[in-house]
Design a protein around this motif. Structure first.
Motif, PDB file in Angstrom:
ATOM      1  N   UNK A  54      69.074  55.724  42.446  1.00 29.91           N
ATOM      2  CA  UNK A  54      68.360  56.417  41.385  1.00 29.91           C
ATOM      3  C   UNK A  54      69.332  56.973  40.343  1.00 29.91           C
ATOM      4  N   UNK A  55      70.407  57.601  40.795  1.00 24.33           N
ATOM      5  CA  UNK A  55      71.388  58.161  39.862  1.00 24.33           C
ATOM      6  C   UNK A  55      72.083  57.064  39.066  1.00 24.33           C
ATOM      7  N   UNK A  56      72.546  56.022  39.746  1.00 25.16           N
ATOM      8  CA  UNK A  56      73.205  54.921  39.047  1.00 25.16           C
ATOM      9  C   UNK A  56      72.245  54.217  38.089  1.00 25.16           C
ATOM     10  N   UNK A  57      70.985  54.088  38.492  1.00 24.78           N
ATOM     11  CA  UNK A  57      70.007  53.422  37.637  1.00 24.78           C
ATOM     12  C   UNK A  57      69.744  54.178  36.354  1.00 24.78           C
ATOM     13  N   UNK A  64      63.285  55.964  53.966  1.00 21.64           N
ATOM     14  CA  UNK A  64      61.970  55.337  53.770  1.00 21.64           C
ATOM     15  C   UNK A  64      60.961  56.331  53.208  1.00 21.64           C
ATOM     16  N   UNK A  65      60.873  57.506  53.786  1.00 24.15           N
ATOM     17  CA  UNK A  65      59.934  58.515  53.286  1.00 24.15           C
ATOM     18  C   UNK A  65      60.332  58.978  51.892  1.00 24.15           C
ATOM     19  N   UNK A  66      61.624  59.145  51.668  1.00 28.63           N
ATOM     20  CA  UNK A  66      62.085  59.607  50.362  1.00 28.63           C
ATOM     21  C   UNK A  66      61.777  58.575  49.278  1.00 28.63           C
ATOM     22  N   UNK A  67      62.043  57.305  49.557  1.00 33.58           N
ATOM     23  CA  UNK A  67      61.750  56.261  48.573  1.00 33.58           C
ATOM     24  C   UNK A  67      60.248  56.159  48.317  1.00 33.58           C
ATOM     25  N   UNK A  68      59.440  56.347  49.352  1.00 36.13           N
ATOM     26  CA  UNK A  68      57.986  56.319  49.165  1.00 36.13           C
ATOM     27  C   UNK A  68      57.543  57.454  48.259  1.00 36.13           C
ATOM     28  N   UNK A  69      58.125  58.640  48.452  1.00 38.76           N
ATOM     29  CA  UNK A  69      57.775  59.768  47.588  1.00 38.76           C
ATOM     30  C   UNK A  69      58.229  59.537  46.153  1.00 38.76           C
ATOM     31  N   UNK A  70      59.398  58.952  45.959  1.00 37.70           N
ATOM     32  CA  UNK A  70      59.895  58.679  44.610  1.00 37.70           C
ATOM     33  C   UNK A  70      58.951  57.719  43.875  1.00 37.70           C
ATOM     34  N   UNK A  71      58.521  56.674  44.553  1.00 36.06           N
ATOM     35  CA  UNK A  71      57.619  55.705  43.905  1.00 36.06           C
ATOM     36  C   UNK A  71      56.270  56.345  43.608  1.00 36.06           C
ATOM     37  N   UNK A  72      55.740  57.081  44.584  1.00 31.17           N
ATOM     38  CA  UNK A  72      54.455  57.741  44.372  1.00 31.17           C
ATOM     39  C   UNK A  72      54.559  58.809  43.284  1.00 31.17           C
ATOM     40  N   UNK A  73      55.639  59.601  43.314  1.00 29.15           N
ATOM     41  CA  UNK A  73      55.822  60.612  42.285  1.00 29.15           C
ATOM     42  C   UNK A  73      55.983  60.006  40.902  1.00 29.15           C
ATOM     43  N   UNK A  74      56.668  58.875  40.814  1.00 30.37           N
ATOM     44  CA  UNK A  74      56.821  58.209  39.522  1.00 30.37           C
ATOM     45  C   UNK A  74      55.459  57.803  38.965  1.00 30.37           C
ATOM     46  N   UNK A  75      54.589  57.292  39.826  1.00 28.28           N
ATOM     47  CA  UNK A  75      53.264  56.859  39.359  1.00 28.28           C
ATOM     48  C   UNK A  75      52.447  58.038  38.838  1.00 28.28           C
ATOM     49  N   UNK A  76      52.429  59.143  39.571  1.00 26.56           N
ATOM     50  CA  UNK A  76      51.635  60.297  39.151  1.00 26.56           C
ATOM     51  C   UNK A  76      52.236  60.977  37.920  1.00 26.56           C
ATOM     52  N   UNK A  77      53.550  61.144  37.910  1.00 28.93           N
ATOM     53  CA  UNK A  77      54.168  61.830  36.774  1.00 28.93           C
ATOM     54  C   UNK A  77      54.205  60.963  35.529  1.00 28.93           C
ATOM     55  N   UNK A  78      54.048  59.673  35.677  1.00 33.70           N
ATOM     56  CA  UNK A  78      53.964  58.802  34.504  1.00 33.70           C
ATOM     57  C   UNK A  78      52.681  59.052  33.732  1.00 33.70           C
ATOM     58  N   UNK A 108      73.097  65.784  33.144  1.00 36.84           N
ATOM     59  CA  UNK A 108      72.405  66.787  33.954  1.00 36.84           C
ATOM     60  C   UNK A 108      71.412  66.147  34.913  1.00 36.84           C
ATOM     61  N   UNK A 109      70.793  65.044  34.527  1.00 40.66           N
ATOM     62  CA  UNK A 109      69.874  64.351  35.437  1.00 40.66           C
ATOM     63  C   UNK A 109      70.623  63.767  36.633  1.00 40.66           C
ATOM     64  N   UNK A 110      71.762  63.121  36.380  1.00 41.90           N
ATOM     65  CA  UNK A 110      72.550  62.559  37.481  1.00 41.90           C
ATOM     66  C   UNK A 110      73.080  63.666  38.391  1.00 41.90           C
ATOM     67  N   UNK A 111      73.506  64.781  37.819  1.00 38.48           N
ATOM     68  CA  UNK A 111      73.982  65.900  38.630  1.00 38.48           C
ATOM     69  C   UNK A 111      72.868  66.455  39.514  1.00 38.48           C
ATOM     70  N   UNK A 112      71.673  66.597  38.954  1.00 39.21           N
ATOM     71  CA  UNK A 112      70.559  67.155  39.729  1.00 39.21           C
ATOM     72  C   UNK A 112      70.161  66.236  40.867  1.00 39.21           C
ATOM     73  N   UNK A 113      70.093  64.953  40.614  1.00 44.04           N
ATOM     74  CA  UNK A 113      69.748  64.011  41.677  1.00 44.04           C
ATOM     75  C   UNK A 113      70.821  64.010  42.757  1.00 44.04           C
ATOM     76  N   UNK A 114      72.075  64.081  42.353  1.00 47.51           N
ATOM     77  CA  UNK A 114      73.159  64.138  43.337  1.00 47.51           C
ATOM     78  C   UNK A 114      73.058  65.397  44.191  1.00 47.51           C
ATOM     79  N   UNK A 115      72.769  66.526  43.580  1.00 50.16           N
ATOM     80  CA  UNK A 115      72.672  67.773  44.332  1.00 50.16           C
ATOM     81  C   UNK A 115      71.470  67.804  45.270  1.00 50.16           C
ATOM     82  N   UNK A 116      70.448  67.002  44.975  1.00 49.43           N
ATOM     83  CA  UNK A 116      69.251  66.992  45.816  1.00 49.43           C
ATOM     84  C   UNK A 116      69.241  65.853  46.828  1.00 49.43           C
ATOM     85  N   UNK A 117      70.377  65.195  47.034  1.00 48.34           N
ATOM     86  CA  UNK A 117      70.424  64.089  47.994  1.00 48.34           C
ATOM     87  C   UNK A 117      70.166  64.547  49.423  1.00 48.34           C
TER      88      UNK A 117
END
Length: 276
Positions: A15-18, A85-99, A67-76
């Motif tokens: 996510x950070x590299x992307x 698996x659960x984290x990636x599922x939440x990221x995809x689901x959160x992306x859909x809702x927050x979009x 700041x976005x890369x720093x925040x994602x790194x700090x929340x690893x």
């Protein structure tokens, strides 16, 4: 031993590299103007609804990328706590809702209330980051707190005047910078992401969405065969039997007396026999 870097956090690393790679690519190709949203003219006049699904893909300035890369790194640590698996599922689901949530709120509610003055949502995945930040805030306790006094040496009999911080403040400060970087649009994105994150955590969202998980192979989890489970169980049982035999002092040197408990006389005899 504490893990450093992105160890055991492949989704956070991707996510950070992307974010960094997509933002650099958008800057090099000069397509940054495609990633922010203005309700009028982009949505109402030109009907560019595809912007709703692309505005979170990159940032348009280097400060927000940092700041976005720093925040994602700090929340690893959230990924290490939940598993990839659960984290990636939440990221995809959160992306859909927050979009969908920030543009909908802006176009249908906030813009009419502001007499068409509030018209802009900046590019960037600030909503998704704040959805993850809501999980970090709820799941990770602080280790220590410290104070910054407003005066050089306040008397002991007077109440403290100053600011109180914790070890989690270094995570919240870059996130606050993201929320205020392009006010008020960035603040709307942050609030919408926080609401989605806490709605997921408090099971306000549909139960099927909360229980949904991506396939394990997407995060490198290889399904175990049934025979491997039995083989692992057999090895554990053999190891336990061996440890039990060593603990009870069974004599395994004599072929006909394997597993038989040695008496005190035999133990003394074996002791002197070894000496000679």
């Amino acid at each position: 031993m504490l893990s450093t870097g992105f160890a055991d956090a492949p989704v956070s690393r991707s996510l950070a590299y992307g974010i960094v790679a997509a933002s650099i690519l958008a800057s090099i190709t000069d397509v940054k103007h495609y990633f922010y949203i203005q309700v009028d003219p982009h949505l109402w006049r030109y009907h560019q609804l595809w912007r709703i699904f692309t505005y979170q893909l990159c940032y348009t300035n280097s400060t927000e990328v940092l700041f976005a890369a720093m925040t994602i790194y700090n929340m690893r640590v959230i990924e290490r706590l939940w598993g990839s698996r659960k984290y990636a599922s939440f990221v995809i689901l959160g992306f859909c809702f927050t979009t969908l949530l920030p543009p909908t709120l802006l176009a249908l509610i906030l813009r009419p209330l502001s007499l068409n003055n509030f018209n802009y949502i900046p590019a960037g995945c600030t909503p998704l980051i704040f959805a993850i930040l809501a999980q970090y805030h709820a799941a990770i306790p602080h280790v220590y707190k410290y104070r910054i006094a407003a005066s050089p040496s306040p008397p002991a009999n007077e109440p403290f005047v100053g600011l109180t911080f914790s070890d989690k403040s270094y995570v919240y400060l870059p996130a606050a910078q993201l929320a205020l970087s392009q006010f008020p649009g960035s603040l709307l994105s942050a609030v919408a992401g926080w609401v989605v994150g806490y709605s997921w955590r408090n099971e306000v969202l549909p139960a099927t969405a909360i229980r949904w998980r991506i396939p394990g192979w997407m995060v490198g989890i290889r399904p175990r065969k049934r025979g491997e489970d039995f083989e692992g169980l057999r090895r554990r049982l053999e190891g336990e039997n061996t440890n039990a035999a060593m603990a009870t002092g069974s004599d395994g040197r004599l072929g006909g007396e394997v597993g038989r408990r040695r008496t005190l006389g035999r133990q003394l005899l074996d002791q002197f026999r070894g000496a000679f």
